[in-house]
Design an enzyme around this catalytic site. Sequence first.
Site, PDB file in Angstrom:
ATOM      1  CB  CYS A  89      -0.895  -0.032   1.233  1.00 28.50           C
ATOM      2  SG  CYS A  89      -1.626   1.551   1.667  1.00 28.50           S
ATOM      3  CD  GLU A  90      -0.097   5.381  -3.935  1.00 27.69           C
ATOM      4  OE1 GLU A  90      -0.844   6.359  -4.018  1.00 27.69           O
ATOM      5  OE2 GLU A  90       0.580   4.947  -4.891  1.00 27.69           O
ATOM      6  CG  HIS A 158      -5.886  -3.494   1.709  1.00 27.67           C
ATOM      7  ND1 HIS A 158      -5.206  -2.636   0.864  1.00 27.67           N
ATOM      8  CD2 HIS A 158      -6.795  -4.139   0.938  1.00 27.67           C
ATOM      9  CE1 HIS A 158      -5.690  -2.748  -0.361  1.00 27.67           C
ATOM     10  NE2 HIS A 158      -6.660  -3.651  -0.342  1.00 27.67           N
ATOM     11  CB  CYS A 160      -2.884  -0.175   5.936  1.00 29.68           C
ATOM     12  SG  CYS A 160      -4.031  -0.282   4.554  1.00 29.68           S
TER      13      CYS A 160
END
Length: 201
Positions: A89-90, A158, A160
């Site tokens: 994830c950027e 994800h 995050c």
Amino acid sequence: MEENYCKEEHFSPEAIERLSHHYREILTILGEDPGREGLLKTPERVAKAMAFLTQGYHADPKEILLSAKFREEYKQMVIVKDIELYSLCEHHMLPFYGKAHVAYIPNGYITGLSKIARVVEAFARRLQVQERLTVQIRDCIQEALNPMGVAVVIEASHMCMQMRGVQKQNSATTTSAFTGVFLSQMRTREEFIHLIGSRLR
């Protein structure tokens, strides 16, 4: 004791050294001692790991498809499903992982099946968001093969969201992108959705 194991890796020594330097600084800022035994090689290991996880920047996904482009008059759906993907994830540089399902309907040309998976890999091994990753895969196949339509669905979890923030361990995200007949013909799109959801093996 003699070491007989030698791991071959192809990274830029200059890039690894620069990354290692910064990771030593990060360890210090976090309150660790990069000089203690367990962390002596950690900056270099992390540098090589990041180089591996972002190696997609050095790949040309379109050229991957064109390297195995063949004339063929097959005009039915070609699906490669359950392609494992791992990306970063950027926003937080934490992993997201899952599966991509890709289909296209040839219009005079096909490509090697493994090339579809390699395209997914090339785009995934970059700093990404899942939405953009889905569209990049779709557009690359459309541009390289000019098929009658392309369909891409990605299902991913994800870290995050799982490790930090809302910490919802069972959450998953699904994204989709379509071109051509997958957009204009609901029946074709529904067939694709049905096939990627079925267990044909």
